[in-house]
Motif scaffolding. Structure first.
Motif, PDB file in Angstrom:
ATOM      1  N   PHE A 145      84.955  88.904  99.669  1.00 64.89           N
ATOM      2  CA  PHE A 145      83.997  87.812  99.868  1.00 64.89           C
ATOM      3  C   PHE A 145      83.457  87.814 101.292  1.00 64.89           C
ATOM      4  CE2 PHE A 145      85.565  85.802  95.935  1.00 64.89           C
ATOM      5  CZ  PHE A 145      84.367  85.331  95.429  1.00 64.89           C
ATOM      6  N   THR A 146      84.347  87.932 102.262  1.00 69.24           N
ATOM      7  CA  THR A 146      83.914  87.913 103.660  1.00 69.24           C
ATOM      8  C   THR A 146      83.017  89.103 103.963  1.00 69.24           C
ATOM      9  OG1 THR A 146      86.020  86.867 104.198  1.00 69.24           O
ATOM     10  CG2 THR A 146      84.738  87.671 106.031  1.00 69.24           C
ATOM     11  N   ASP A 147      83.390  90.291 103.495  1.00 74.14           N
ATOM     12  CA  ASP A 147      82.592  91.493 103.749  1.00 74.14           C
ATOM     13  C   ASP A 147      81.216  91.392 103.096  1.00 74.14           C
ATOM     14  OD1 ASP A 147      84.737  92.530 105.112  1.00 74.14           O
ATOM     15  OD2 ASP A 147      85.394  93.865 103.495  1.00 74.14           O
ATOM     16  N   ALA A 148      81.186  90.916 101.845  1.00 71.46           N
ATOM     17  CA  ALA A 148      79.908  90.813 101.122  1.00 71.46           C
ATOM     18  C   ALA A 148      78.992  89.791 101.786  1.00 71.46           C
ATOM     19  CB  ALA A 148      80.157  90.429  99.669  1.00 71.46           C
ATOM     20  N   ALA A 149      79.601  88.738 102.321  1.00 74.97           N
ATOM     21  CA  ALA A 149      78.807  87.687 102.965  1.00 74.97           C
ATOM     22  C   ALA A 149      78.387  88.073 104.381  1.00 74.97           C
ATOM     23  CB  ALA A 149      79.605  86.390 103.000  1.00 74.97           C
ATOM     24  N   ASP A 150      78.994  89.130 104.910  1.00 73.54           N
ATOM     25  CA  ASP A 150      78.749  89.541 106.292  1.00 73.54           C
ATOM     26  C   ASP A 150      77.547  90.455 106.445  1.00 73.54           C
ATOM     27  OD1 ASP A 150      79.857  88.864 108.701  1.00 73.54           O
ATOM     28  OD2 ASP A 150      81.795  89.763 108.253  1.00 73.54           O
ATOM     29  N   SER A 151      76.683  90.497 105.438  1.00 72.30           N
ATOM     30  CA  SER A 151      75.628  91.510 105.394  1.00 72.30           C
ATOM     31  C   SER A 151      74.440  91.190 106.292  1.00 72.30           C
ATOM     32  CB  SER A 151      75.137  91.648 103.960  1.00 72.30           C
ATOM     33  OG  SER A 151      74.627  90.397 103.527  1.00 72.30           O
ATOM     34  N   GLY A 152      74.322  89.936 106.763  1.00 73.34           N
ATOM     35  CA  GLY A 152      73.160  89.565 107.568  1.00 73.34           C
ATOM     36  C   GLY A 152      71.972  89.116 106.737  1.00 73.34           C
ATOM     37  N   SER A 153      72.144  89.021 105.417  1.00 71.62           N
ATOM     38  CA  SER A 153      71.051  88.612 104.531  1.00 71.62           C
ATOM     39  C   SER A 153      71.467  87.380 103.736  1.00 71.62           C
ATOM     40  CB  SER A 153      70.722  89.748 103.559  1.00 71.62           C
ATOM     41  OG  SER A 153      70.111  89.253 102.395  1.00 71.62           O
TER      42      SER A 153
END
Length: 360
Positions: free
Chosen positions: A53-61
């Motif tokens: 979840f954190t990695d997917a949300a960390d995309s800048g988009s």
């Protein structure tokens, strides 16, 4: 009072105005409920799922960030699951020192299992009530209320606004619209906002997060928002001169003059590209200029955050002390959609004594 450690910050009373129910689930709960519902997850155990979840949300988009919610919403389609998720949210916030919270969610996203909008609201309220009672049994206090959200790309905002008014005396203190800002201005939902104003009801609008000043201007001057959900881009209307002094444009001056609350969510803003880092986050400037700043989590799961984590980062980045933490906490309580007397009671009987005890 010595160093502001995380434990001291955790023990300080906190107020949270911008927190999404479907953005704060425990990873272990998602794993358990997804197995029961037959919903496939991108990771099989709680720790790996939390990291995903954190990695997917960390995309800048912001758009990519919003995709993560399909996995949380999928396990929130029965009254039993909604009640559990709501109860656990209350317990988790109380454990983090939160004494008042408004938790928002979109009832229309929880109908796939056959629930009605009424049943969704009632299930969430049952969870909040249960959570408050469990927290009280442990010797602490927390007050939690609902904000009912409509999705800005859908056409159900009037119906959800009427739902919020119908439940205004049973836990729903206000209304909100959320979702991708670009292409979906708040004026698309003017009918809902005009209805709420006629009903003397409170509402906040997600504005000035991924989109700039026009979104904030519409939310305030066309729709009549009481608060700005995020509102961080108001900084675009502030010019810093060579001597370091700040000049406010007409909109920024209006927001500050009218004490319009900004529901700022620092770590979330970094994930969605609204700010480059905590040290560069406009909250530092907006606090110095004495806007009505409040600090919030937005989505605790996606941002891997908590109120303690948010405040500790601001202490580190800007040298905030207990006075600053009390200031943003009182700001938030003043800005809550709870009744005036109840707000005052929490400020005078919970927040101020709590900070006085920490000062020793």
């Amino acid at each position: 009072m010595g160093e502001l450690t995380r434990e001291v910050i955790r023990s300080a009373p906190k107020v949270l105005l911008h927190d999404h129910l479907d953005g704060g689930l425990r990873p272990a709960t998602i794993v358990e409920l997804a197995a029961e519902a037959g919903h496939a997850l991108p990771a099989g155990d709680a720790e790996a799922l939390g990291q995903w979840f954190t990695d997917a949300a960390d995309s800048g988009s912001l758009e990519r960030y919003l995709e993560t919610f399909q996995h949380t919403v999928a396990v929130m389609q029965t009254a039993e699951n909604l009640q559990r998720v709501a109860r656990e949210a209350v317990e988790d916030l109380a454990a983090d020192g939160v004494v008042y919270a408004e938790i928002r969610y979109a009832p229309e996203q929880h109908l796939e299992g056959g629930l009605t909008l009424e049943e969704v609201v009632n299930a969430v309220q049952a969870g909040f009530d249960e959570g408050e009672a469990l927290v009280a049994d442990s010797g602490r206090t927390i007050v939690v209320r609902q904000l009912l959200t409509a999705m800005r790309h859908q056409a159900n905002s009037r119906q959800i606004a009427e739902l919020a008014v119908a439940h205004r005396d049973t836990g729903a203190v206000g209304f909100d619209i959320a979702g991708a800002e670009a292409g979906y201005p708040p004026t698309r939902h003017l009918d809902a906002f005009e209805y709420l104003q006629r009903e003397n009801a409170h509402f906040t609008i997600h504005a000035g997060e991924a989109f700039g000043l026009p979104s904030i201007w519409e939310a305030l001057q066309w729709c009549g928002a009481d608060r700005l959900g995020h509102g961080v881009r108001i900084v675009d209307d502030i010019t810093i001169d060579l001597d370091g002094s700040a000049r406010l444009g007409r909109l920024a001056a209006y927001v500050r003059d009218k004490r319009i609350p900004l529901e700022l969510c620092p770590h979330s803003n970094i994930q969605t590209g609204a700010a480059a880092s905590i040290a560069e986050h406009p909250i530092g400037l907006l606090t110095k200029l004495r806007f009505r700043v409040t600090v919030n989590t937005d989505n605790r799961l996606m941002s891997g955050t908590s109120m303690t984590h948010e405040l500790a980062a601001l202490v580190d980045a800007f040298g905030w002390g207990l006075d600053d933490l009390q200031w943003v906490t009182v700001n938030a309580m003043k800005s809550a959609f709870l009744g005036f007397e109840h707000r005052l009671q929490i400020i005078n009987e919970v927040i101020k004594p709590g900070y006085a005890a920490l000062r020793g």
